[in-house]
Design an enzyme around this catalytic site. Structure first.
Site, PDB file in Angstrom:
ATOM      1  N   THR A   1      14.225 -86.448  -4.255  1.00  0.00           N
ATOM      2  CA  THR A   1      13.150 -86.300  -3.272  1.00  0.00           C
ATOM      3  C   THR A   1      13.022 -87.589  -2.476  1.00  0.00           C
ATOM      4  O   THR A   1      13.065 -88.691  -3.023  1.00  0.00           O
ATOM      5  CB  THR A   1      11.825 -85.816  -3.909  1.00  0.00           C
TER       6      THR A   1
ATOM      7  N   CYS B   1       2.145 -89.508  -1.697  1.00  0.00           N
ATOM      8  CA  CYS B   1       2.522 -88.391  -2.575  1.00  0.00           C
ATOM      9  C   CYS B   1       3.064 -88.955  -3.894  1.00  0.00           C
ATOM     10  O   CYS B   1       3.435 -90.118  -3.972  1.00  0.00           O
ATOM     11  CB  CYS B   1       3.613 -87.540  -1.936  1.00  0.00           C
TER      12      CYS B   1
ATOM     13  N   HIS C   1       7.226 -82.757  -5.975  1.00  0.00           N
ATOM     14  CA  HIS C   1       6.750 -83.721  -4.957  1.00  0.00           C
ATOM     15  C   HIS C   1       5.367 -83.222  -4.515  1.00  0.00           C
ATOM     16  O   HIS C   1       5.272 -82.368  -3.643  1.00  0.00           O
ATOM     17  CB  HIS C   1       7.753 -83.740  -3.806  1.00  0.00           C
TER      18      HIS C   1
END
Lengths: 206, 167
Positions: free
Chosen positions: B28, B34, B51
């Site tokens: 990711t 995040c 994520h």
């Protein structure tokens, strides 16, 4: 149902026109600061998932500088002003009167130069927008980040208090052929702003 | 710089999760505020990478995408790993992200503290699920990419201007 689900082609054209007028004014301001011709692409407007907004600019790990503003008033919105890493360094050199290629990493001085540049350009953007729509906009204090595009854009939304994973974006790219600069302007009207903006242009959402 | 996804890598986008098995890698890109969560069972080499964008789904009406929220994404991903044959008792987690990317003279931005709240909710949800956290690289003011190697459970953390870190 989100208000943007009612948008039709005419509405989107009106929003692109706002992008055109706002970014046009900002490009003129930048051109006069740099003494160089600045060109801009035809604005795009649409409702996009976060990932596709990132793809409008580049790859998730590309380093970018971003100045973010929240705009209050009758039509609350967000404005993001993004620059690629080479453009950011070149603009710092040009604005500080240093030979091109001097700046190779971002220090505190460079961050303030870019934040201030974002301030001026956003001001020009909003002035033109406000005059066109006869609405009043008050930008907040700018916030600045320099990092991976994916991290910067998602956090511009989240840290700015915008929690949807889709957004209505009006995007304009500006560039120069004389000096290698490429940047992006994003205007993101919040839900309650959309109707107000369209109404000010004589359009209705329903 | 062009982000290269090699053929043996599976990309996990923002507000998504994916489950795979070694020798695949789950990747990711560009975590800011995040948080990325890697769950791994070394005996089956089954791993999952999420994520997440936001901590708590109960504060939102629109929960159309469950993978967006820490409190929904993690139980969902764990269930899919078990369905594919992972052993619950062997699972351990590694987490990264949860930064505060923007600096501003305006206090309002840092008061939201979204990165910290994401990290706190991820920790709480993993605790409720009984999954221990064996590695973490969270906080700070910089972006992170996670490359999760399902052959051995290593998570490589890539940043701009810092050496690659393995957790």
């Amino acid at each position: 149902m989100e208000p943007w689900e009612k948008l039709n082609a005419l509405h989107l054209d009106a929003l692109k026109e706002i992008g055109n007028i706002g970014a046009g004014n900002a490009a003129t301001a930048l051109a006069s600061m740099l003494g160089s011709r600045i060109q801009m692409t035809v604005p795009r407007a649409g409702v996009l998932p976060l990932q596709e907004i990132t793809a409008l600019v580049g790859y998730e790990e590309d380093p970018v500088a971003c100045v973010e503003f929240s705009v209050s008033g009758p039509a609350p919105s967000k404005i993001f002003f993004l620059l690629s890493e080479p453009s950011a360094y070149l603009l710092i050199d040009l604005l500080l009167g240093k030979p091109q290629g001097t700046t190779r990493e971002l220090d505190e001085m460079g961050s303030s130069v870019l934040t201030e540049l974002g301030n001026i350009l956003t001001g020009s953007f909003l002035n033109a927008f406000a005059e066109f729509c006869r609405l009043e906009f008050k930008p907040t204090v700018p916030a600045f980040a320099f990092d991976m595009l994916g991290a910067v854009l998602s956090s511009a939304f989240l840290e700015g208090g915008y929690f949807s994973d889709r957004a209505l974006v009006i995007e304009t790219k500006f560039y120069s052929e004389a000096i290698t600069i490429s940047g992006h302007f994003f205007l993101i009207p919040e839900n309650e702003a959309l109707g107000k903006i369209l109404q000010s242009l004589g359009l209705q959402l329903d | 710089m062009e982000a290269v996804i090699k053929p043996e890598e599976v990309k996990v986008g923002i507000a998504e999760w994916q489950v795979a098995r070694g020798p695949w890698r789950l990747v990711t890109l560009g975590l800011g505020s995040c948080v990325g969560i890697a769950l791994y069972d070394p005996t089956s080499q089954i791993g999952g990478l999420a994520h997440i964008m936001l901590p708590d789904s109960s504060q939102f009406q629109d929960r159309g995408n469950r993978a967006k929220f820490a409190d929904l994404a993690l139980p969902d991903m764990l269930a899919e790993m078990l369905r594919r044959g992972a052993r619950r008792s062997m699972l351990a987690a590694k987490i990264a992200g949860g930064a505060q990317m923007f600096t501003s003279g305006d206090r309002h931005l840092s008061l939201l503290n979204i990165g910290q709240r994401n990290t706190a909710m991820v920790r709480q949800t993993l605790q409720e699920l009984g999954v221990p956290i064996i590695g973490a690289d969270t906080g700070g003011n910089y972006g992170r990419t996670m490359i999760f190697d399902l052959l051995n459970g290593d998570v490589h953390i890539r940043t701009i201007g810092r050496p690659v870190k393995i957790i």
